[in-house]
Each structure stands twice: as structure tokens, then as C-alpha cells.
Write a protein that holds these residues in place. Structure first.
Motif, PDB file in Angstrom:
ATOM      1  N   GLN A  54       0.819  -4.132   4.379  1.00  0.00           N
ATOM      2  CA  GLN A  54      -0.312  -4.152   5.298  1.00  0.00           C
ATOM      3  C   GLN A  54      -1.043  -5.481   5.178  1.00  0.00           C
ATOM      4  O   GLN A  54      -0.887  -6.211   4.192  1.00  0.00           O
ATOM      5  CB  GLN A  54      -1.276  -3.005   4.985  1.00  0.00           C
ATOM      6  CG  GLN A  54      -0.725  -1.627   5.319  1.00  0.00           C
ATOM      7  CD  GLN A  54      -1.793  -0.561   5.237  1.00  0.00           C
ATOM      8  OE1 GLN A  54      -2.760  -0.688   4.496  1.00  0.00           O
ATOM      9  NE2 GLN A  54      -1.620   0.494   6.006  1.00  0.00           N
ATOM     10  N   ASN A 106      -6.631   5.306  10.162  1.00  0.00           N
ATOM     11  CA  ASN A 106      -6.547   4.352   9.063  1.00  0.00           C
ATOM     12  C   ASN A 106      -6.859   2.920   9.483  1.00  0.00           C
ATOM     13  O   ASN A 106      -6.702   1.992   8.701  1.00  0.00           O
ATOM     14  CB  ASN A 106      -5.132   4.386   8.477  1.00  0.00           C
ATOM     15  CG  ASN A 106      -5.123   4.104   7.004  1.00  0.00           C
ATOM     16  OD1 ASN A 106      -6.016   4.535   6.290  1.00  0.00           O
ATOM     17  ND2 ASN A 106      -4.134   3.373   6.549  1.00  0.00           N
ATOM     18  N   ASP A 107      -7.335   2.708  10.707  1.00  0.00           N
ATOM     19  CA  ASP A 107      -7.556   1.363  11.224  1.00  0.00           C
ATOM     20  C   ASP A 107      -8.740   0.668  10.557  1.00  0.00           C
ATOM     21  O   ASP A 107      -9.669   1.317  10.060  1.00  0.00           O
ATOM     22  CB  ASP A 107      -7.802   1.407  12.733  1.00  0.00           C
ATOM     23  CG  ASP A 107      -6.507   1.432  13.521  1.00  0.00           C
ATOM     24  OD1 ASP A 107      -5.444   1.183  12.925  1.00  0.00           O
ATOM     25  OD2 ASP A 107      -6.561   1.701  14.737  1.00  0.00           O
ATOM     26  N   ASN A 147      -8.052  10.675  -1.725  1.00  0.00           N
ATOM     27  CA  ASN A 147      -7.498  10.499  -0.384  1.00  0.00           C
ATOM     28  C   ASN A 147      -6.577  11.650   0.011  1.00  0.00           C
ATOM     29  O   ASN A 147      -6.536  12.054   1.178  1.00  0.00           O
ATOM     30  CB  ASN A 147      -6.748   9.168  -0.301  1.00  0.00           C
ATOM     31  CG  ASN A 147      -7.688   7.975  -0.272  1.00  0.00           C
ATOM     32  OD1 ASN A 147      -8.825   8.078   0.176  1.00  0.00           O
ATOM     33  ND2 ASN A 147      -7.222   6.838  -0.763  1.00  0.00           N
ATOM     34  N   SER A 177       0.844  -1.191   0.000  1.00  0.00           N
ATOM     35  CA  SER A 177       0.000   0.000   0.000  1.00  0.00           C
ATOM     36  C   SER A 177       0.881   1.243   0.000  1.00  0.00           C
ATOM     37  O   SER A 177       2.046   1.198   0.406  1.00  0.00           O
ATOM     38  CB  SER A 177      -0.925   0.011   1.223  1.00  0.00           C
ATOM     39  OG  SER A 177      -0.168   0.112   2.407  1.00  0.00           O
ATOM     40  N   ASN A 199       1.338   4.819   1.673  1.00  0.00           N
ATOM     41  CA  ASN A 199       0.911   5.513   2.885  1.00  0.00           C
ATOM     42  C   ASN A 199       1.662   6.830   3.040  1.00  0.00           C
ATOM     43  O   ASN A 199       2.743   7.017   2.477  1.00  0.00           O
ATOM     44  CB  ASN A 199       1.154   4.649   4.116  1.00  0.00           C
ATOM     45  CG  ASN A 199       0.185   3.498   4.207  1.00  0.00           C
ATOM     46  OD1 ASN A 199       0.006   2.746   3.250  1.00  0.00           O
ATOM     47  ND2 ASN A 199      -0.444   3.326   5.351  1.00  0.00           N
ATOM     48  N   SER A 257       0.603   7.008  10.132  1.00  0.00           N
ATOM     49  CA  SER A 257       0.643   6.616   8.732  1.00  0.00           C
ATOM     50  C   SER A 257      -0.781   6.412   8.216  1.00  0.00           C
ATOM     51  O   SER A 257      -1.548   5.627   8.786  1.00  0.00           O
ATOM     52  CB  SER A 257       1.447   5.324   8.581  1.00  0.00           C
ATOM     53  OG  SER A 257       1.510   4.931   7.233  1.00  0.00           O
ATOM     54  N   ILE A 258      -1.124   7.120   7.132  1.00  0.00           N
ATOM     55  CA  ILE A 258      -2.487   7.088   6.595  1.00  0.00           C
ATOM     56  C   ILE A 258      -2.466   6.539   5.175  1.00  0.00           C
ATOM     57  O   ILE A 258      -1.614   6.890   4.359  1.00  0.00           O
ATOM     58  CB  ILE A 258      -3.122   8.492   6.633  1.00  0.00           C
ATOM     59  CG1 ILE A 258      -3.319   8.913   8.101  1.00  0.00           C
ATOM     60  CG2 ILE A 258      -4.439   8.526   5.886  1.00  0.00           C
ATOM     61  CD1 ILE A 258      -3.851  10.311   8.274  1.00  0.00           C
ATOM     62  N   LEU A 259      -3.434   5.667   4.891  1.00  0.00           N
ATOM     63  CA  LEU A 259      -3.501   4.991   3.602  1.00  0.00           C
ATOM     64  C   LEU A 259      -3.879   5.949   2.476  1.00  0.00           C
ATOM     65  O   LEU A 259      -4.841   6.713   2.587  1.00  0.00           O
ATOM     66  CB  LEU A 259      -4.535   3.867   3.676  1.00  0.00           C
ATOM     67  CG  LEU A 259      -4.740   3.024   2.422  1.00  0.00           C
ATOM     68  CD1 LEU A 259      -3.500   2.166   2.156  1.00  0.00           C
ATOM     69  CD2 LEU A 259      -5.968   2.143   2.563  1.00  0.00           C
ATOM     70  N   LYS A 262      -4.433   1.354  -1.738  1.00  0.00           N
ATOM     71  CA  LYS A 262      -4.330  -0.027  -1.287  1.00  0.00           C
ATOM     72  C   LYS A 262      -4.119  -0.945  -2.492  1.00  0.00           C
ATOM     73  O   LYS A 262      -4.409  -0.600  -3.629  1.00  0.00           O
ATOM     74  CB  LYS A 262      -5.600  -0.438  -0.548  1.00  0.00           C
ATOM     75  CG  LYS A 262      -6.872  -0.312  -1.379  1.00  0.00           C
ATOM     76  CD  LYS A 262      -8.091  -0.656  -0.561  1.00  0.00           C
ATOM     77  CE  LYS A 262      -9.378  -0.475  -1.355  1.00  0.00           C
ATOM     78  NZ  LYS A 262      -9.624   0.899  -1.766  1.00  0.00           N
ATOM     79  N   LYS A 276     -12.678   0.099   6.824  1.00  0.00           N
ATOM     80  CA  LYS A 276     -12.014   1.252   7.434  1.00  0.00           C
ATOM     81  C   LYS A 276     -12.918   1.905   8.470  1.00  0.00           C
ATOM     82  O   LYS A 276     -14.114   2.077   8.250  1.00  0.00           O
ATOM     83  CB  LYS A 276     -11.642   2.273   6.354  1.00  0.00           C
ATOM     84  CG  LYS A 276     -10.867   3.470   6.884  1.00  0.00           C
ATOM     85  CD  LYS A 276     -10.510   4.445   5.771  1.00  0.00           C
ATOM     86  CE  LYS A 276      -9.805   5.675   6.326  1.00  0.00           C
ATOM     87  NZ  LYS A 276      -9.487   6.658   5.267  1.00  0.00           N
TER      88      LYS A 276
END
Length: 637
Positions: free
Chosen positions: A193, A228-229, A152, A117, A119, A163-165, A168, A213
């Protein structure tokens, strides 16, 4: 010479003998400090024990102060030294691995597959000078990926240090090529990831659910989650989220004057728990495949099926059709794709087995029969003449068989599903007194109807058992004898879920114990060591006498040997069953079938519902027959 630390005893009754003019003497006693001055005896209120407590308190404060100095100078010394020299440090989150699902035989039902991914850490990302970097990345992307990247980027928080996606599922070539142009750019990177992949997505989608998400609303509810979880959105993924997620760790990285990095603090992540389910994975697949095949072959709208262990309440299989691809939903789909699923008239996201509420039709008759036997309204030899139905006040309540079934006792009434018999025992007729609406309400609720079973997955509905008071209050209408007749054969306003029908069938099969159905069998660690084992939970026991339950079981066995479920008589095991046809206002009747096997030593209960399938014996029974034949060959050992 006078010793100020010498302790003497003074007798207050003889104090004058210790007084001397112009002198001063002091004694310390248990009640205080005694001074003799100017010829008078003075008693100080200071207590020696209080002085000791005061000294201890001061000592504790001093120790705490020394401890804090030790922490600052020794434990935190190097870190604070870096700060004092203008150096920096950063804190990184260490993510835990999400726990896995296994079936009862420890076959994996899901895995965490690594994917590439793209990020970004917004706090480090140079937005003003990012155009060149983004343009370089986009040369390796498809048009859909470019759009996702721009969308995004436009939603990035400004100062987030996590860290943000951005993108993907980069393929291997994309990951390598993009990484080469990012080597000198801070804040943006290619990472590995985990992605949730389900072993048989369609068969298990409703029971396992899927992850997605975390939303803004969910972030507000779960303060320890990151932007980002992933979080469980439905099914067991959602119900057992707290077990599956694990605990995140943390580490602090100090940047030394030389530019090198050093970990000064490390709290490891704790991976999520692995859940062993009561589900038999192969049985689940077989039940889903059989249900789907029969529904498609007959052009029906949808259906559900459930298999239970009647002796524990363990759910062996739990399926709903049509289904959806939980792996695809977890990866993320477009708005149009989601709308196509959500707006589908066959409702693939609808978990029919626990959420669907339907009229029961004749599968309720075993419960009515037990109530009538227990209340001594009938005995095993009580007979009723069925000539095609009964008439009352200008209304006719028919049998399903033209001309009726002739003289019928409770065994024959269950075997052939004789409506007239249950009109009598439920609502009464002429001089024959039946259970009445209150009696029907009592026995249906005693066997779990109108209440949640408590199964450990979200979305369960309670169904509904109508009462006289309810109708008067909610519809402003009186309760008529015809309402009682309808309720006696599972029609009218009665609503049940397929799980409820399976659960009371299990209570009949096991001689009167109503268990709480459950899906989680045990929790294990990565080495397959048991952390927690789940025990069966009894909701109610001794629901009826052994004798009366035996009579009803005999009637359900007769349904297979000579009645409405004769199609199952060729199976290699003995089965007891009840068919049902439930009228509904939305279209053709629903088809029901519920059964248990082997008859003498029940080990499995199967309940099948086919929406608008018309007759249980022709639309739902073939599904149960197919699965029981498989079960007899593969599991009945």
C-alpha cells in the motif's frame, strides 16, 4: 382493374361525378384517406404522416430490442454462460495513485512510499476457523501489533467484499514470514500500500495538512469511498481532496470451469492530479527555521509568518509555530499521543497564520494614514505636536515614548509609530476633525480587514472591525471617543490575521491592488504537462491614489532608515516596514512586523507575528531580517 395503391386526386367540389351506386373506391390524399361507398363520400381521420411516424417508432423499439439481445448474447454471452454452468465471478476495485505536491520550482513536497500491510476481505474470511491462522500470524508480531490486529478484527464488517486493513507497516521480514503461512488461506493476505511521506513535515505541516483513514461520518458524506480509504484531514490535502484522489477503476474476474481466472471487464483507474504550489520550498523552510529559532530563544509561546508576491497574490511561504509531524499523523498515532498534541497549551495544530485573530497594534497605522490622506483630513505636510499623549475627559492616551516625539508629520509618524498623530487623524482632538469610527471602519474594510481573503486552504478566519452599532447592540454600551482612539492605533476590539496584514501590506507595496492570496499555481500530469494554470484574481484595485500611497510607502521606508525598524538598514536590499506592539488581555503584548522589498520594485512581502513577544522591533523584526538576507542572496536576481 382497380389498383388499391394508386393515389388519385379528388375534387371535393365535384364529388358527385365520382360516386357510383353499389361500388366502392378509395383515394389517399394529404388530408387522409377518402372512401366512396354507398353513394356517399367518407373522409377517414387517419393522417399519412402520422402513419410514417408510427412506423418509425415501431422500428426504433425493434432496433432497441435487437441491440439488447446482441448485448446479452454477444457482449455478455461468455459471462452469462459461466453463471449458467454454476461458475462465479468477482469484481475488484482498482485504486488510483494519490496526486503529489510540488513547490513552484517543481521540487517534490510529498511522496507515496510503498509499505507492507496485512489485509482481509471479510466476505471470504473464515471466521470460525481463523484462530489457528491468527495465532500463527501473531508469533511474528510485537505486542502493540497484536493489540492492533485484535482491535481491527473485532470491528470487521461481516459481508464486505473489499480489502480492509488489519495491520499497517509490516517490515520486510514480517511480510515474508506471514505470507508463507497464508498461502493456503483465503480472504487474508499481505499487500503493498502507499503511505504519505512529507519532505519536511514540520515546515509544511499546516499548509499541506495530512491524510488519515476515512471516518464513519466521512463515509456517509462520500459514497464512493471505501471502508479502508485515506482522505485529506487538513490543509491542502483536505481542500484539494477531489483533485488529489483521482478516480477508482474496476475489473471483473471470471472463474473458468478449469479454475483459471479471466478478466472479462476492465476500467482502469485514473491517478490523482499533481498540484504545483506557489510556495517556494526553500523559502518556506528558511522562514520556519528562523521563526522557530527566535521563538525558542526568547521563550515565546508561538508565532506565524507569511511571505507573498505583492504583484500576483501568490503565497511564497506560510508557516505556523509550533508545528506537528504530518507524516506521523498520517501513519496513525495512539490516542495518548494524539491527546498530547491536542491538549498541548501551545496548540501545535492551530494554524495561526490564517486562523489566529489578534489585535493588530501599530501595523494598522499605514491603512489609517492612507484613509486620512484620501479624506483630506491631512496632507503630507500636516503636523501634530507629540508631548507624550493626549488627555480627554479624565482619561490619558499615551505615546509609547515618554515625553513624546515632538512635531510629527505623517512620514515621521509612520517611521516612529507616533500614537498622538494617529489619535488626531483617527479620532480627532479639540478643533481637529479625524476620520471617526465610521471612517476607520470604511478604510480598514477597504483594505480587506473584517473579511476573508479567500485563500485556498480551509480554516481561514475573517478577523473583526468593531463599529458603533455593534457595541451598542452587543454590549449595550455607547461608543466613546476613547474607543475611536484605541481603534486608530490597532487596539481595542480590532482583530486581524497575519495573512490579512500581509495582504494589505502587499496592496500598499504594489500601488493599490488587493489580490486574493492563493497557493495552487497549476495542475500537471505525470509527464509535467500543464492541465490547468491558475491566474491572479483581483479583489479590489485603485484603493487609493498613487500620490497618497507613495507618501505612506515613504513613511514605511523611513521606519527602516531612521525609525523603529532601523535593524534592517544593513541589509543588501532596501526595505520598507512597519513595527507593531499589540496589547492583549491574555498576557504580554504580541510583537508584529510587516515589510516589503526591494523598496523601489517590491517583489516580496513578509509579515511576522510573535505571540507575547512584546515589541515588534526586537522580537519579530529579526525573523524578517534573517529571511530577507537569505532572499537577497538566493532569489533577488
Amino acid at each position: 382493374m382497380f389498383d388499391p395503391f394508386k393515389v388519385e386526386t379528388i375534387d371535393l367540389r365535384a364529388r358527385e361525378s365520382h360516386m357510383h351506386s353499389g361500388s366502392r373506391r378509395t383515394w389517399a390524399g394529404e388530408d387522409g384517406i377518402f372512401n366512396v361507398a354507398g353513394g356517399e363520400l367518407l373522409i377517414s381521420p387517419v393522417n399519412s404522416k402520422k402513419i410514417i411516424v408510427l412506423y418509425i417508432f415501431i422500428g426504433l423499439i425493434f432496433c432497441l430490442f435487437l441491440g439488447r439481445i446482441f448485448y446479452w448474447q454477444v457482449l455478455e454471452g461468455s459471462h452469462r454462460s459461466l453463471i449458467s454452468r454454476g461458475q462465479s465471478s468477482r469484481v475488484e476495485v482498482l485504486k488510483s495513485k494519490r496526486g503529489l505536491f510540488y513547490d513552484r520550482n517543481l521540487n517534490p513536497l510529498v511522496k507515496n512510499a510503498p509499505i507492507f500491510s496485512l489485509n482481509v476481505v471479510p466476505a471470504k474470511f473464515d471466521r470460525k476457523n481463523s484462530n489457528e491462522t491468527i495465532s500463527a500470524i501473531e508469533q511474528f508480531l510485537s505486542e502493540d501489533q497484536k493489540k492492533e490486529l485484535q482491535d481491527n478484527l473485532s470491528q470487521l464488517p461481516i459481508y464486505a467484499n473489499e480489502s480492509i486493513l488489519l495491520l499497517k507497516e509490516l517490515n520486510y521480514d514480517q511480510a515474508i514470514l506471514i505470507q508463507t503461512i497464508l498461502s493456503s488461506n483465503k480472504g487474508i493476505d499481505v499487500e503493498l500500500q502507499d503511505q504519505r511521506v512529507y519532505a519536511d513535515s514540520l515546515a509544511f505541516s499546516h499548509v499541506l495538512g495530512y491524510v488519515g483513514k476515512v471516518s464513519r461520518d466521512e463515509l456517509a458524506q462520500h459514497r464512493d469511498y471505501l471502508f479502508n480509504d485515506l482522505i485529506g484531514k487538513s490543509g491542502l490535502e483536505s481542500y484539494y481532496e477531489s483533485y488529489l484522489r483521482g478516480q477508482y477503476g474496476q475489473q471483473r474476474i471470471d472463474i473458468l470451469p478449469t479454475g483459471e481466472e479471466e478478466i472479462s471487464y476492465n476500467k482502469p483507474a485514473i491517478n490523482g492530479d499533481n498540484l504545483v504550489l506557489s510556495i517556494d520550498g526553500d523559502l518556506q523552510k528558511k522562514l520556519f527555521e528562523s521563526l522557530a529559532a527566535h521563538i525558542r530563544a526568547n521563550g515565546n509561546r508561538g508565532g506565524s509568518a507569511v511571505a507573498l508576491n505583492p504583484n500576483t497574490g501568490e503565497v511564497l511561504a506560510l508557516v505556523s509555530y509550533p508545528s506537528f509531524n504530518s507524516t506521523s499523523l498520517g501513519k496513525g498515532i495512539s490516542i495518548n499521543e494524539y491527546n498530547n498534541i491536542y491538549q498541548n497549551s501551545h496548540k501545535p495544530l492551530f494554524f495561526r497564520t490564517i486562523t489566529g485573530e489578534y489585535p493588530s497594534g501599530s501595523v494598522i497605522k499605514p491603512v489609517v494614514a492612507i484613509g486620512a490622506l484620501e479624506e483630506k483630513i491631512i496632507t503630507p505636510i500636516t503636523t501634530v505636536l507629540s508631548t507624550g499623549g493626549i488627555s480627554l475627559g479624565g482619561w490619558f492616551f499615551p505615546d509609547w515614548k515618554a515625553g513624546g516625539h515632538g512635531i510629527s508629520n505623517v512620514t515621521k509618524a509612520l517611521a516612529e509609530s507616533v500614537n498622538t498623530f494617529f489619535y488626531y487623524v483617527g479620532g480627532g482632538y479639540n478643533n481637529f476633525k479625524g476620520l471617526g469610527v465610521d471612517g476607520l471602519d470604511f478604510w480598514m474594510k477597504r483594505f480587506g480587514l473584517g473579511n476573508l481573503t479567500g485563500i485556498d486552504v480551509a480554516g481561514e478566519k475573517s478577523g473583526f472591525v468593531p463599529t458603533q452599532r455593534w457595541k451598542e447592540e452587543q454590549r449595550n454600551e455607547p461608543w466613546y471617543p476613547g474607543d475611536t482612539y484605541h481603534l486608530s492605533i490597532g487596539q481595542g476590539d480590532l482583530l486581524v490575521t497575519p495573512l490579512q496584514v500581509a495582504n494589505y501590506t502587499a496592496a500598499i507595496a504594489n500601488d493599490g491592488t488587493l489580490y486574493k492570496p492563493y497557493l495552487l499555481k497549476e495542475i500537471i500530469d505525470d509527464g509535467n504537462k500543464t492541465i490547468l494554470k491558475i491566474s491572479p484574481k483581483i479583489l479590489a484595485n485603485r484603493l487609493a491614489s498613487h500620490e497618497n500611497l507613495s507618501v505612506v510607502r515613504d513613511g514605511m521606508r523611513a521606519a527602516v532608515t531612521e525609525g523603529s525598524a532601523r535593524s534592517l538598514s544593513t541589509l543588501p536590499i532596501e526595505v520598507a516596514a512597519k513595527t507593531g506592539t499589540a496589547q492583549n488581555e491574555a498576557g504580554a503584548p504580541h510583537a508584529w512586523f510587516t515589510c516589503f522589498a526591494p523598496y523601489q520594485n517590491p517583489q516580496i512581502v513578509i509579515t511576522v507575528l510573535v505571540e507575547n513577544g512584546v515589541e515588534g522591533g526586537t522580537a519579530a523584526a529579526p525573523v524578517a531580517k534573517d529571511v530577507l538576507n537569505w532572499w537577497a542572496e538566493n532569489r533577488n536576481k
